[in-house]
Design a protein around this motif. Structure first.
Motif, mmCIF file in Angstrom:
data_model
loop_
_atom_site.group_PDB
_atom_site.id
_atom_site.type_symbol
_atom_site.label_atom_id
_atom_site.label_comp_id
_atom_site.label_asym_id
_atom_site.label_seq_id
_atom_site.Cartn_x
_atom_site.Cartn_y
_atom_site.Cartn_z
ATOM 1 N N TRP A 263 0.838 -1.244 0.105
ATOM 2 C CA TRP A 263 0.028 0.044 0.032
ATOM 3 C C TRP A 263 0.882 1.239 -0.195
ATOM 4 C CZ3 TRP A 263 -4.740 -0.758 -1.273
ATOM 5 C CH2 TRP A 263 -5.525 -1.918 -0.878
ATOM 6 N N THR A 264 1.873 1.235 0.979
ATOM 7 C CA THR A 264 2.743 2.434 0.986
ATOM 8 C C THR A 264 4.128 1.845 0.861
ATOM 9 O OG1 THR A 264 1.248 3.375 2.536
ATOM 10 C CG2 THR A 264 3.379 4.368 2.535
ATOM 11 N N ARG A 265 5.178 2.655 -0.006
ATOM 12 C CA ARG A 265 6.356 2.258 -0.194
ATOM 13 C C ARG A 265 7.167 2.306 0.965
ATOM 14 N NH1 ARG A 265 9.780 3.171 -4.718
ATOM 15 N NH2 ARG A 265 11.876 3.049 -4.315
ATOM 16 N N MET B 56 -2.203 -9.024 5.842
ATOM 17 C CA MET B 56 -3.386 -9.465 5.559
ATOM 18 C C MET B 56 -3.712 -10.968 6.283
ATOM 19 S SD MET B 56 -1.703 -7.672 3.078
ATOM 20 C CE MET B 56 -0.688 -8.776 2.249
ATOM 21 N N GLU B 57 -5.062 -10.943 6.674
ATOM 22 C CA GLU B 57 -5.592 -11.989 7.160
ATOM 23 C C GLU B 57 -6.829 -12.784 6.257
ATOM 24 O OE1 GLU B 57 -4.060 -14.145 9.843
ATOM 25 O OE2 GLU B 57 -6.141 -13.990 10.262
ATOM 26 N N ILE B 58 -6.750 -13.745 5.924
ATOM 27 C CA ILE B 58 -7.701 -14.532 5.250
ATOM 28 C C ILE B 58 -8.993 -15.113 5.910
ATOM 29 C CG2 ILE B 58 -8.274 -15.892 3.104
ATOM 30 C CD1 ILE B 58 -5.165 -15.573 2.654
ATOM 31 N N ARG B 59 -10.088 -14.904 5.550
ATOM 32 C CA ARG B 59 -11.342 -15.525 5.787
ATOM 33 C C ARG B 59 -12.204 -15.972 4.868
ATOM 34 N NH1 ARG B 59 -14.773 -13.581 10.943
ATOM 35 N NH2 ARG B 59 -12.848 -14.429 12.013
ATOM 36 N N GLY C 298 -6.083 -5.328 13.603
ATOM 37 C CA GLY C 298 -5.982 -3.789 12.957
ATOM 38 C C GLY C 298 -5.082 -2.706 14.024
ATOM 39 N N ASP C 299 -5.741 -2.671 15.288
ATOM 40 C CA ASP C 299 -4.926 -1.833 16.257
ATOM 41 C C ASP C 299 -3.733 -2.076 16.557
ATOM 42 O OD1 ASP C 299 -5.348 0.402 17.851
ATOM 43 O OD2 ASP C 299 -5.379 -0.870 19.485
ATOM 44 N N ARG C 300 -3.582 -3.389 16.744
ATOM 45 C CA ARG C 300 -2.145 -3.793 17.100
ATOM 46 C C ARG C 300 -1.081 -3.634 16.081
ATOM 47 N NH1 ARG C 300 -0.222 -9.664 19.622
ATOM 48 N NH2 ARG C 300 1.981 -9.363 19.368
ATOM 49 N N THR D 165 -0.071 -1.577 7.764
ATOM 50 C CA THR D 165 -1.273 -1.390 7.523
ATOM 51 C C THR D 165 -1.873 -2.945 7.418
ATOM 52 O OG1 THR D 165 -0.766 -2.069 5.097
ATOM 53 C CG2 THR D 165 -0.835 0.474 5.768
ATOM 54 N N PHE D 166 -3.229 -2.788 7.639
ATOM 55 C CA PHE D 166 -3.933 -4.243 8.025
ATOM 56 C C PHE D 166 -5.221 -4.238 7.079
ATOM 57 C CE2 PHE D 166 -7.322 -6.808 9.730
ATOM 58 C CZ PHE D 166 -6.500 -8.077 9.718
ATOM 59 N N THR D 167 -5.186 -5.328 6.200
ATOM 60 C CA THR D 167 -6.255 -5.639 5.230
ATOM 61 C C THR D 167 -6.954 -6.990 5.618
ATOM 62 O OG1 THR D 167 -5.185 -4.239 3.803
ATOM 63 C CG2 THR D 167 -7.149 -5.490 3.063
ATOM 64 N N PRO D 168 -8.151 -6.994 6.016
ATOM 65 C CA PRO D 168 -8.996 -8.293 5.981
ATOM 66 C C PRO D 168 -9.188 -8.852 4.518
ATOM 67 C CG PRO D 168 -10.290 -6.615 6.490
ATOM 68 C CD PRO D 168 -8.823 -5.922 6.406
ATOM 69 N N LEU D 169 -8.928 -9.896 4.116
ATOM 70 C CA LEU D 169 -9.219 -10.486 2.915
ATOM 71 C C LEU D 169 -10.467 -11.514 3.242
ATOM 72 C CD1 LEU D 169 -5.678 -11.164 1.272
ATOM 73 C CD2 LEU D 169 -6.904 -9.256 0.993
ATOM 74 N N VAL D 170 -11.540 -11.307 2.637
ATOM 75 C CA VAL D 170 -12.821 -11.792 3.332
ATOM 76 C C VAL D 170 -13.374 -12.276 1.773
ATOM 77 C CG1 VAL D 170 -15.271 -11.805 4.306
ATOM 78 C CG2 VAL D 170 -13.135 -10.634 5.308
#
Length: 131
Positions: free
Chosen positions: A40-42, A48-51, A81-83, A91-96
């Motif tokens: 997302w950012t250089r 990422m976490e997958i569900r 996310g917060d952690r 950055t955190f992205t949930p992959l649902v």
């Protein structure tokens, strides 16, 4: 001075930091499914976490599909996310996904960015990469 992250998907251990949600993963061995630097950012790590969920399961029968995606995204964000943002400075992205291949809103954004990155790297039109 910020601490350095381990080279894999393991999150930094908490060192007196407090997380916002009681459902957050606070174990020192916490890890996510995937991480990459600079997605997302250089220079910044993206986690990422997958569900994958079955939208036909009894617990989703009374809510619209979009709400089911958002519910699953929220659960992952509250868990990590917060952690990740405040301790790992990533950055955190949930992959649902649904069992039939549907994607949540944040997953769609992730795949759009992935297509852009791959098209640029392979010097191909974005439409070819997406296809």
């Amino acid at each position: 001075m910020p601490r350095k992250s381990p080279p894999n998907q393991t999150l930094l251990p908490l060192n007196g930091e407090h997380v916002q949600y009681r459902t957050a993963n606070t174990t020192n061995e916490a890890r996510v499914d995937v991480s990459a630097r600079g997605f997302w950012t250089r220079g910044q790590r993206a986690f990422m976490e997958i569900r994958i969920f079955d939208p036909m399961a009894a617990c989703y029968q009374r809510i619209p599909l979009e709400a089911a995606h958002q519910k699953n995204e929220r659960e992952k964000i509250r868990r990590y996310g917060d952690r990740i943002q405040n301790v790992d400075h990533g950055t955190f992205t949930p992959l649902v996904f649904t069992t039939s291949g549907g994607m949540g809103p944040k997953t769609k954004c992730f795949y759009s960015r992935l297509a852009d990155v791959m098209a640029e790297k392979k010097h191909q039109p974005r439409s070819h990469v997406v296809a």
